[in-house]
Design a protein around this motif. Sequence first.
Motif, PDB file in Angstrom:
ATOM      1  N   GLN A 160       0.388   5.830   0.835  1.00  0.00           N
ATOM      2  CA  GLN A 160       1.313   7.078   0.613  1.00  0.00           C
ATOM      3  C   GLN A 160       2.526   6.289   2.147  1.00  0.00           C
ATOM      4  N   ALA A 161       2.180   5.615   2.110  1.00  0.00           N
ATOM      5  CA  ALA A 161       3.385   4.759   4.258  1.00  0.00           C
ATOM      6  C   ALA A 161       4.308   4.015   3.112  1.00  0.00           C
ATOM      7  N   GLY A 162       4.532   4.041   2.216  1.00  0.00           N
ATOM      8  CA  GLY A 162       5.963   2.403   1.958  1.00  0.00           C
ATOM      9  C   GLY A 162       4.953   1.160   1.921  1.00  0.00           C
ATOM     10  N   PHE A 163       3.565   0.834   2.427  1.00  0.00           N
ATOM     11  CA  PHE A 163       3.901  -0.497   1.926  1.00  0.00           C
ATOM     12  C   PHE A 163       3.170  -0.904   0.668  1.00  0.00           C
ATOM     13  N   ASP A 164       3.768  -2.310   0.427  1.00  0.00           N
ATOM     14  CA  ASP A 164       4.054  -3.042  -0.568  1.00  0.00           C
ATOM     15  C   ASP A 164       2.744  -3.568  -1.176  1.00  0.00           C
TER      16      ASP A 164
ATOM     17  N   LEU B 131      -0.116   8.831   8.871  1.00  0.00           N
ATOM     18  CA  LEU B 131       1.139   8.786   8.238  1.00  0.00           C
ATOM     19  C   LEU B 131       1.634   9.003   8.554  1.00  0.00           C
TER      20      LEU B 131
ATOM     21  N   GLU C 281      -5.990   6.355   1.026  1.00  0.00           N
ATOM     22  CA  GLU C 281      -5.003   7.447   0.171  1.00  0.00           C
ATOM     23  C   GLU C 281      -4.080   7.639   1.235  1.00  0.00           C
ATOM     24  N   VAL C 282      -4.194   8.612   2.513  1.00  0.00           N
ATOM     25  CA  VAL C 282      -2.570   8.086   3.264  1.00  0.00           C
ATOM     26  C   VAL C 282      -1.959   7.206   3.654  1.00  0.00           C
ATOM     27  N   MET C 283      -2.855   5.021   3.414  1.00  0.00           N
ATOM     28  CA  MET C 283      -1.737   4.758   4.404  1.00  0.00           C
ATOM     29  C   MET C 283      -0.939   4.163   2.977  1.00  0.00           C
TER      30      MET C 283
ATOM     31  N   VAL D  67       6.925   1.177   8.491  1.00  0.00           N
ATOM     32  CA  VAL D  67       7.145   0.526   7.226  1.00  0.00           C
ATOM     33  C   VAL D  67       8.252   0.714   7.459  1.00  0.00           C
TER      34      VAL D  67
ATOM     35  N   ARG E 149       4.876   5.343   7.904  1.00  0.00           N
ATOM     36  CA  ARG E 149       5.744   5.436   7.592  1.00  0.00           C
ATOM     37  C   ARG E 149       7.214   4.974   8.377  1.00  0.00           C
TER      38      ARG E 149
END
Lengths: 252, 252, 252, 252, 252, 252
Positions: free
Chosen positions: F33-37, D240, F29-31, D247, D244
């Motif tokens: 939450q990382a901000g990817f579109d 994560l 789920e982790v990915m 990104v 983050r």
Amino acid sequence: MVNKVKEAWAQGRAVVNGWLAIPSAYAAEVMAQAGFDSLTVDMQHGVQDYLSAVACFQGMQPHPVTPMVRVPWNEPGIVGKVLDAGAMGVICPMINTPEQAQQLVWSCRYPPEGTRSFGPIRAGIYGEAGTYFDTANKDVAVIPMIETKEAMDNLEAILDVPGIDGVYIGPSDLGLSYGLKPALDREEPEILRIYERVLNEAGKRNIAVGLHNGSAAYVKKMIGMGFKLATISNDSGILLQAARAAVATAKS
Amino acid sequence: MVNKVKEAWAQGRAVVNGWLAIPSAYAAEVMAQAGFDSLTVDMQHGVQDYLSAVACFQGMQPHPVTPMVRVPWNEPGIVGKVLDAGAMGVICPMINTPEQAQQLVWSCRYPPEGTRSFGPIRAGIYGEAGTYFDTANKDVAVIPMIETKEAMDNLEAILDVPGIDGVYIGPSDLGLSYGLKPALDREEPEILRIYERVLNEAGKRNIAVGLHNGSAAYVKKMIGMGFKLATISNDSGILLQAARAAVATAKS
Amino acid sequence: MVNKVKEAWAQGRAVVNGWLAIPSAYAAEVMAQAGFDSLTVDMQHGVQDYLSAVACFQGMQPHPVTPMVRVPWNEPGIVGKVLDAGAMGVICPMINTPEQAQQLVWSCRYPPEGTRSFGPIRAGIYGEAGTYFDTANKDVAVIPMIETKEAMDNLEAILDVPGIDGVYIGPSDLGLSYGLKPALDREEPEILRIYERVLNEAGKRNIAVGLHNGSAAYVKKMIGMGFKLATISNDSGILLQAARAAVATAKS
Amino acid sequence: MVNKVKEAWAQGRAVVNGWLAIPSAYAAEVMAQAGFDSLTVDMQHGVQDYLSAVACFQGMQPHPVTPMVRVPWNEPGIVGKVLDAGAMGVICPMINTPEQAQQLVWSCRYPPEGTRSFGPIRAGIYGEAGTYFDTANKDVAVIPMIETKEAMDNLEAILDVPGIDGVYIGPSDLGLSYGLKPALDREEPEILRIYERVLNEAGKRNIAVGLHNGSAAYVKKMIGMGFKLATISNDSGILLQAARAAVATAKS
Amino acid sequence: MVNKVKEAWAQGRAVVNGWLAIPSAYAAEVMAQAGFDSLTVDMQHGVQDYLSAVACFQGMQPHPVTPMVRVPWNEPGIVGKVLDAGAMGVICPMINTPEQAQQLVWSCRYPPEGTRSFGPIRAGIYGEAGTYFDTANKDVAVIPMIETKEAMDNLEAILDVPGIDGVYIGPSDLGLSYGLKPALDREEPEILRIYERVLNEAGKRNIAVGLHNGSAAYVKKMIGMGFKLATISNDSGILLQAARAAVATAKS
Amino acid sequence: MVNKVKEAWAQGRAVVNGWLAIPSAYAAEVMAQAGFDSLTVDMQHGVQDYLSAVACFQGMQPHPVTPMVRVPWNEPGIVGKVLDAGAMGVICPMINTPEQAQQLVWSCRYPPEGTRSFGPIRAGIYGEAGTYFDTANKDVAVIPMIETKEAMDNLEAILDVPGIDGVYIGPSDLGLSYGLKPALDREEPEILRIYERVLNEAGKRNIAVGLHNGSAAYVKKMIGMGFKLATISNDSGILLQAARAAVATAKS
């Protein structure tokens, strides 16, 4: 990792192959300790799919067995996926024409020898990460199945397709194609003549010949006849036979 | 469904039991066709958990084998879950005191004989849906394991706990407890005397005695000695041994 | 995320609860669209374990239902695991004494109110990551099951344990404990008197009372009677009943 | 297989430990290639259960990392299962008394040092099959967690329990127990004094001390302080944080 | 095992078919007890793949329902795999030409009627192991879907392909092909005329006609019209509808 | 649900895409939450199959990321399945001719624009159930991969196929096709000229261009160059790199 199957073939030795129908990494771990030279996950007739094949590969990886797959069909998507997952050999059913054999080779080889797409997600683990690409075209064994009358009619043309490392005979389908019942460990003279012809033509081209067998005794005989990849039944078949015998003894 | 294990015991017959360590419904289907009277999913030492046990039960259900479980521990939660899933027998490790045996019985029986909670989600399939409750307390086999010196010291008290249908001896742990190495198919006189004592005390109380074994030949002998539940190795052990023998033959 | 169950209770409203026995995230997605206020994964009698509960939580998360679990037993390990996985309510079977109720509360609450260990691996997703700890002790609903004569004998003492948000009645086990057959949607006066007593004592303490039911009609009646958490059968029960009715209509 | 963690401790070296919360053999394969000395499957707070732990073990086995497990609770059934599956170290949460520590040791050791039941279904793979028993009591690392004020009050007594190889500190729970917020990489003097006391008392008894950390920089510092088992976050936390950051860079 | 669907058709009777979209052996067990004559695992639009289809087959096997599959596409690999897994009927989408129908038949029949490869890994369980081959070509139902204008243009030619046992109409795709919205239980006269034409032409050739439906009431009507394989919605659709109705009642 | 990728493209904005190789809903789920579109499940080279893709979709659904899939091959069966599962974009490898591009479009669009079969089992969840059909042809992004010399030779003809929303460049395969080694983040002038040509030709037709990248820094640069869909490595690559760096820091 060296492909021990191709290494053995280069030295003229036969390999004894195990066959995985049970979709379980633990069952694969068990088979990987039995002494087989290679283990083939059977995605055609076994109770296997892509992710169970990956699990079986994970189970066998610490052990000195070469991981192979029989794919369900000559389809580029699945051939690429099992190679990326780490298969060092691909056995492909029902290759009846040189065009089909050519397609299989293309799916297994990176350019310029083929059209395989790059992304060896698990296969990169076997060698040094950066070196997988350098040796993959040489290391991966491409093994079309010869198992119909049509394939026998096209035998020389199929064997002449560049890039084939071995061919594998499926006795049940071969028999069906010739009007016989499905069976392993066949003794019909017409079938044995076919085996001889395949061994002879493949031998001329330095291509190994494999055979699916039902018993260890027949495997021994066929290795003597010249087969270089000899499979003994499969995991569930071995288990069923041995468990039945044990129950019979216990209840006798 | 009738519990064929308890039926056999009522008639004085022994049952030959299979042991499932491979977490696969397909492997269970294979074992279910081998002639065993019952199959036990080993949740203690096998590569099994609750959902794999359910899958194994689904695999064996069309076949005439009695589904049982060895639970990982004498814990009411898991005992209830496997019974609800359809287990007709519960083998529980390390029952060393009558209090532990009593707890096991309580977990397996509905009130007033025990404290099992009602909700036989899959077990209701075996009988007519509405009748499972009526017969469950009678049908389910409660089988504590006797496998320590402490258990032998408490043998009579354990066997006197109402509701015990059988006891099951684990030779490896029993040996460990007496300062010996872990092993199956034991021949030490001190161990055979223990077997005789258990058979004798259980026999007085009409309680069956089971034994874990490594080979079919020893199973046959132990049935002759009076054991009524005799297990042959497990699925992965049978597979490994048979595959090794096949490879050895093929390479000989 | 707000716990809508506790929010409803704070406002004096009842919630209609669904019950998940099918171990499938997709089945949970289906149930999550049916209008229930909360969905409870039944790890005691359902065909569920920890990872299938996580999958069900993933299936229901985009939908406005509160995720809860009925744990298999009052064991701190599993209570902690389901809370970390995101359960906002824990229904625990067979709480018969205030000591057992106290243990359950401790397992569900961080210090100083309890002994829950910190590591909300998925639960942190529901609120702002950093704020889960700040509100968890307030948000999580602790719901012991009252389902035996012993629990009724200890009713007031159990309800007096600080930290209990609700109690949940299991009619089948309650009936068994009083010498009756297992059944839902009960009408025996002695049982209805028990319901009234629980509603009355819990009401005095501002504790909600839940009930497991077999039919929507009975749910409606029980909400009218004062129950604040009313479950309708479970997913597989609803499916079986509806499929049977459809087949009957089709074949009529 | 040698337990490289215990080997390092015998030589006075610290090990860097990875922590697996993602229930995937493939994710474990990835972590096993990152340079960690050991990998611990977190069955307490991770999204893991027994079969996912087995899968993670299969994924890491070809790689030179020592497989360990944090069990969800000090319960003999699960401790035995993970050891049989091949864990060479058991970290157990919430050991607050010498009695609890004694129970953990008993669960991890075969007689006469403990009460572990024999059946190392996968663990036998690591060494020569027949020799696992001979070395298991010596090879398995028993590591209770010290993470409450109660444990600190009992520190010497816990450390005096024979058979403990290491202790592991959970900073979040420790903090909670002392009225602080949950956090890793703590700098409060009162906490650092606790660390020092544990290092000191354990050091006197030749017991290694481990610590859970949030960052590599803090790990480095703590190794310098004397910790011998230092964990860096976990797989999903590392993923994560790194995703983050990526990104953010891409969008900057 | 007799194929009860083909038996019913031989006797002029219609069968009521269930449709499995939930990838769960337990959900399949539930559906298998609802009274359906056959259950079809929907690998095209359902949340199913090969291994979940195997699991569903294991769940339904003890029950008197005929196992069938809708394959995702007319591809020999997957058709062979589901037949080996035990499917007694194959419904194949988007068969628009006689060539496509011919390919489907070939994939489903052993030589000389087709090109199916021999290896009935689970299918062998249904009959006596050795006899599966003898009856498979007769027992397996080959059922192309007629669901486009192109297929209607080729209707007679498709129906004339030897080896077709039934055809199955997909009303949504059929409607789309004719410029209508997707829907089940259609009443547009132009669609009903198509149904009549298919029933008429298939009837001349002794080929059964199936239809996918949304409600039991419509199924009943369509059986009256002459359809011989009538599906009621699917498991998740039945569950969603019934759960919604229950919640509505409970909250009314 | 609005397809935020197509929305961004309509507004001239680029999206940063994550790539999922780990077959785990929790990792997704982790990915998420990382901000990817957007997040793309890689079914070609990732360790993914259909059901793991569904699980990943379930994991990402509560989060504001657009779900996409890279299918293993241009095969109508799997394209339909992932769309039904909820994919809002389909990236398809090895599209080398306009005929192949046309087939891909047909597989992704309902009539009259294509031949997709109706049955959006999970996709219906994203919008109002009844309205999915009305907007799907507009919402789904069809994205063939341009990654061979042959594709470049046919570039204009491929881009002229109606219904293409974007193209995606695979640098490794593109390089292989031009006689270079496989690599990401390429700087060879001949490759950068190809990128420019694709950007230019696609730009004329209002088609977005995507690129697979190895680092966030290169992503940023390529977005500056005009790419509208820029992927950063994949989950397992990010994890491996970050874990390696953390271990190196800890051990430094």
